[in-house]
Write a protein that holds these residues in place. Structure first.
Motif, PDB file in Angstrom:
ATOM      1  N   ARG A  79       0.847  -1.192   0.000  1.00 54.28           N
ATOM      2  CA  ARG A  79       0.000   0.000   0.000  1.00 54.28           C
ATOM      3  C   ARG A  79       0.883   1.244   0.000  1.00 54.28           C
ATOM      4  O   ARG A  79       1.706   1.415   0.901  1.00 54.28           O
ATOM      5  CB  ARG A  79      -0.912   0.010   1.215  1.00 54.28           C
ATOM      6  CG  ARG A  79      -2.011  -1.056   1.178  1.00 54.28           C
ATOM      7  CD  ARG A  79      -2.732  -1.158   2.500  1.00 54.28           C
ATOM      8  NE  ARG A  79      -1.858  -1.743   3.518  1.00 54.28           N
ATOM      9  CZ  ARG A  79      -1.983  -1.531   4.820  1.00 54.28           C
ATOM     10  NH1 ARG A  79      -2.915  -0.701   5.269  1.00 54.28           N
ATOM     11  NH2 ARG A  79      -1.172  -2.105   5.665  1.00 54.28           N
ATOM     12  N   ASP A  83      -0.171   7.753  -1.354  1.00 50.28           N
ATOM     13  CA  ASP A  83      -1.394   7.746  -2.167  1.00 50.28           C
ATOM     14  C   ASP A  83      -2.508   7.078  -1.364  1.00 50.28           C
ATOM     15  O   ASP A  83      -2.741   5.868  -1.479  1.00 50.28           O
ATOM     16  CB  ASP A  83      -1.141   6.987  -3.474  1.00 50.28           C
ATOM     17  CG  ASP A  83      -2.292   7.143  -4.462  1.00 50.28           C
ATOM     18  OD1 ASP A  83      -3.384   7.578  -4.048  1.00 50.28           O
ATOM     19  OD2 ASP A  83      -2.105   6.804  -5.653  1.00 50.28           O
ATOM     20  N   LYS A  85      -5.712   7.045  -1.577  1.00 46.13           N
ATOM     21  CA  LYS A  85      -6.776   6.397  -2.338  1.00 46.13           C
ATOM     22  C   LYS A  85      -6.337   5.026  -2.838  1.00 46.13           C
ATOM     23  O   LYS A  85      -7.072   4.033  -2.723  1.00 46.13           O
ATOM     24  CB  LYS A  85      -7.181   7.287  -3.510  1.00 46.13           C
ATOM     25  CG  LYS A  85      -8.401   6.775  -4.262  1.00 46.13           C
ATOM     26  CD  LYS A  85      -8.834   7.749  -5.338  1.00 46.13           C
ATOM     27  CE  LYS A  85     -10.071   7.232  -6.080  1.00 46.13           C
ATOM     28  NZ  LYS A  85     -10.506   8.187  -7.132  1.00 46.13           N
ATOM     29  N   LYS A  86      -5.132   4.954  -3.378  1.00 44.88           N
ATOM     30  CA  LYS A  86      -4.596   3.683  -3.849  1.00 44.88           C
ATOM     31  C   LYS A  86      -4.390   2.712  -2.683  1.00 44.88           C
ATOM     32  O   LYS A  86      -4.652   1.515  -2.797  1.00 44.88           O
ATOM     33  CB  LYS A  86      -3.268   3.920  -4.572  1.00 44.88           C
ATOM     34  CG  LYS A  86      -2.545   2.664  -5.022  1.00 44.88           C
ATOM     35  CD  LYS A  86      -3.323   1.881  -6.057  1.00 44.88           C
ATOM     36  CE  LYS A  86      -2.499   0.713  -6.567  1.00 44.88           C
ATOM     37  NZ  LYS A  86      -3.283  -0.159  -7.489  1.00 44.88           N
ATOM     38  N   SER A  87      -3.943   3.252  -1.557  1.00 50.57           N
ATOM     39  CA  SER A  87      -3.738   2.419  -0.373  1.00 50.57           C
ATOM     40  C   SER A  87      -5.052   1.796   0.098  1.00 50.57           C
ATOM     41  O   SER A  87      -5.110   0.613   0.440  1.00 50.57           O
ATOM     42  CB  SER A  87      -3.118   3.256   0.743  1.00 50.57           C
ATOM     43  OG  SER A  87      -2.960   2.494   1.916  1.00 50.57           O
ATOM     44  N   ASN A  90      -6.052  -0.990  -2.306  1.00 51.19           N
ATOM     45  CA  ASN A  90      -5.252  -2.195  -2.067  1.00 51.19           C
ATOM     46  C   ASN A  90      -5.755  -2.955  -0.849  1.00 51.19           C
ATOM     47  O   ASN A  90      -5.820  -4.193  -0.847  1.00 51.19           O
ATOM     48  CB  ASN A  90      -3.786  -1.818  -1.871  1.00 51.19           C
ATOM     49  CG  ASN A  90      -3.062  -1.589  -3.185  1.00 51.19           C
ATOM     50  OD1 ASN A  90      -3.694  -1.399  -4.222  1.00 51.19           O
ATOM     51  ND2 ASN A  90      -1.749  -1.578  -3.145  1.00 51.19           N
TER      52      ASN A  90
END
Length: 260
Positions: A79, A83, A85-87, A90
């Motif tokens: 993660r 970021d 949002k990306k974390s 994930n």
């Protein structure tokens, strides 16, 4: 006196007629029991096929479970910190994959690890109640897995602390101490001592810290426990700075009266 050497009689080879008779009897026996023999051979072939099929199926499901758990772990531990949002995406993907392993392949060796990691991921997602249920499910289904059971109980204690339930947390930590061969007893003792401190019970905290120092001197927590013991002992003893003036005032001689 002369001695005669006895020579054992030579065995005569079986004649061809006798051998042919034995073969005829064997063939007759086979003809008589041909049906049961064929049935027995068929049963052996079918049983071998079934066993082979089960072993193949188990190998396939075990591989699928490992692949899913590996993919989930990659999502969980990669993660990106920069970021959010990306974390979050994930983490959600990891939770979904861990759940799939537990639901679809519960009898594989990968399932206990996936369930443990599912609870950890749910804590990270602030789904504490769901995490507690995952840890409890592990204890119910895989309680014989002592190599992970101690860690699960420890994580369960953390989850209860996040909810503010100190009593249940203490029970979870204490359970670690009852697991034969548990490798995280030092951590459980340390957490129990911290709980006692938070409840303003220094005697209980001291007992746990001292138990940790005595039985697990090589633990990375032993030094910190020693520091906490000294701090608690200082708190228990009277304040030297406050005690000195009081003692001086009590032992001082009365002042001489002023001259008129």
């Amino acid at each position: 006196m002369t001695y005669r050497i006895k020579v054992p009689p030579k065995t005569l080879p079986m004649d061809e007629a006798h051998l042919a008779g034995n073969m005829e009897r064997l063939l007759e026996t086979l003809r008589l029991y041909r049906g049961p023999l064929l049935v027995g051979i068929a049963i052996v072939i079918v049983a071998t096929g079934i066993v082979g099929g089960v072993l193949w199926y188990d190998a396939q499901t075990a591989q699928k479970a490992q692949d899913l758990e590996h993919e989930a772990t990659l999502h969980y531990f990669t993660r990106p910190a920069d970021d959010p949002k990306k974390s979050e995406m994930n983490l959600k993907e990891a939770i979904a994959l861990y759940r799939k392993v537990v639901e679809e392949y519960p009898r594989t060796q990968t399932a206990p690890v996936a369930l443990f990691q599912l609870g950890n991921a749910l804590v990270q997602a602030n789904e504490v109640d769901a995490a507690i249920e995952a840890y409890k499910r592990f204890i119910l289904m895989y309680g014989s897995n002592t190599s992970l059971l101690g860690l699960v109980q420890q994580r369960l204690g953390y989850a209860y602390l996040l909810k503010g339930d100190r009593d249940q947390a203490a029970k979870a930590y204490s359970s670690v101490l009852e697991i034969p061969g548990s490798l995280n007893r030092d951590h459980a003792l340390f957490e129990l001592a911290r709980l006692e401190e938070s409840l303003s019970r220094p005697e209980g905290a001291l007992a746990h810290y001292q138990d940790l120092m005595k039985n697990y001197p090589n633990s990375p927590l032993a030094n910190e426990a020693a520091v906490r013991v000294k701090a608690l002992e200082v708190k228990k003893s009277p304040d030297p700075a406050a005690a000195a003036p009081a003692q001086a005032s009590s032992t001082a001689s009365p002042a001489a009266p002023k001259k008129p």
